[in-house]
Scaffold this active site. Structure first.
Site, short mmCIF file in Angstrom:
data_model
loop_
_atom_site.label_atom_id
_atom_site.label_comp_id
_atom_site.label_asym_id
_atom_site.label_seq_id
_atom_site.Cartn_x
_atom_site.Cartn_y
_atom_site.Cartn_z
N ARG A 52 0.80 -1.22 0.00
CA ARG A 52 0.00 0.00 0.00
C ARG A 52 0.84 1.28 0.00
NH1 ARG A 52 -2.71 -4.00 1.80
NH2 ARG A 52 -0.71 -4.49 2.72
N THR A 53 1.78 1.37 0.91
CA THR A 53 2.50 2.65 1.08
C THR A 53 3.31 2.98 -0.17
OG1 THR A 53 2.64 2.05 3.41
CG2 THR A 53 3.95 3.94 2.69
N LYS A 81 26.95 -3.02 -0.05
CA LYS A 81 28.42 -2.96 -0.04
C LYS A 81 28.93 -2.21 1.17
CE LYS A 81 28.02 -2.06 -4.90
NZ LYS A 81 28.33 -1.01 -5.85
N ARG A 102 11.28 3.61 3.91
CA ARG A 102 10.84 2.62 4.92
C ARG A 102 12.06 1.78 5.28
NH1 ARG A 102 5.65 -1.30 4.63
NH2 ARG A 102 4.71 0.69 5.19
N HIS A 130 4.70 5.48 11.85
CA HIS A 130 4.25 5.36 10.45
C HIS A 130 3.31 6.55 10.22
CE1 HIS A 130 3.20 3.81 6.65
NE2 HIS A 130 2.82 2.58 6.95
#
Ligand code: CP
Length: 304
Positions: A52-53, A81, A102, A130
């Site tokens: 969704r996000t 890396k 995120r 959130h």
């Protein structure tokens, strides 16, 4: 406070007036604005899975005329890396006008915002916050209840690790709620959130049995048991499937109860509830689009 170039990291960075302003801006974004962000580029940096996000941010940016670059698999980036998040932000700011991140580590979005001269939006940092989910949750509550004020809000499930309930508790505290935190003690709302509520004189009840309080609720916000955040898989096994809402819930609720869920769901809401007038979780996910359009347009200074 001005919104241009403003980061969106924690819901606590926003006053009540700010929250209401964003909700008003989101409403204005229900209308098509195909060229509003023409020439602007959004970078999406997803170090954890998302449906969704991530997709609603991409949809929001592209439908406002902007472009999107980014990754949704950390194996695709030079963090593999050993590059730091700090340096990653310094690079991505050269390629984009705004970034959404995120990451599983609490505080990671704040760190990137400190490194970047371009606005950073937190799309979830570990079990912490959130904020864009919270804004779409507020938008949904306002739409389905007609107000944010004086509501009885139940939150059920994994209140310990669920970042959406943490952000939402903070935000709703501006609107004189009564909270019902429904969870086994091991998954209850963390003490720091409860302490904040005590300091603000906000009423809350802790309860394990949903049916004991279900008839008091205006909103029931259901959450998944957050498997990925449990340090001990044995502990997760103990609580998985702890709450499974089905039609038996309907015998003991207010007629106008609305059931919300940030999604994804596992087994905590039976599909039979989806077609009832109480279920608003799919509408809630769709509300992510106008809310995220508004956040992008505000941060890029295209609306005030
Ligand atoms: N609610 C939410 O954050 O969903 P995703 O994990 O699919 O983005």
């Amino acid at each position: 406070m001005a919104f241009k170039n403003r980061d969106v990291i924690s819901i606590n960075d926003f006053s009540k007036e700010d929250l209401l302003h964003i909700l008003k801006a989101a409403k204005s974004m229900e209308k098509s604005r195909p060229n509003l962000l023409k020439g602007k580029i959004l970078a999406t940096l997803f170090f954890e899975p998302s449906t969704r996000t991530r997709l609603s941010f991409i949809y929001a940016m592209e439908s406002l005329g902007g472009k999107v670059l980014g990754f949704d698999d950390t194996k695709q980036s030079s963090l593999q890396k050993g590059e730091s998040l700090w340096d990653t932000a310094k690079i991505v700011e050269k390629y984009s006008d705004i970034m959404v991140i995120r990451h599983p580590v609490e505080g990671s979005a704040r760190l990137m915002a400190e490194s970047s001269s371009k606005p950073v939006i937190n799309a979830g940092d570990g079990a912490n916050q959130h904020p864009t989910q919270t804004l779409l949750d507020l938008y949904t509550i306002q739409k389905v209840k007609g107000t944010l004020n004086n509501l009885n809000i139940g939150m059920v499930g994994d209140l310990k690790y669920g970042r959406t309930v943490h952000s939402l508790t903070n935000a709703l505290s501006h609107f004189n709620p009564t909270f019902y935190f429904i969870a086994p003690e091991a998954l209850q709302m963390p003490q720091n959130y409860l302490e904040e509520l005590r300091q603000k004189n906000i009423k809350f009840v802790k309860e394990e049995n949903l049916m004991k309080v279900s008839n008091k609720l205006d909103i029931l916000y259901v959450t998944r048991i957050q498997k990925e955040r449990f340090p001990d898989p044995v502990e997760y096994e103990k609580y998985k499937g702890y709450y499974k809402l089905d039609e038996s819930l309907l015998k003991n609720i207010k007629n106008d109860l609305k059931i919300m869920h940030p999604l994804p769901r596992v087994d905590e809401i039976n599909k039979k509830l989806d077609s009832t007038k109480h279920a608003v979780y799919f509408e809630q996910a769709a509300n992510g689009i106008p809310v995220r359009k508004a956040l992008l347009a505000l941060a890029l200074g295209k609306i005030k």
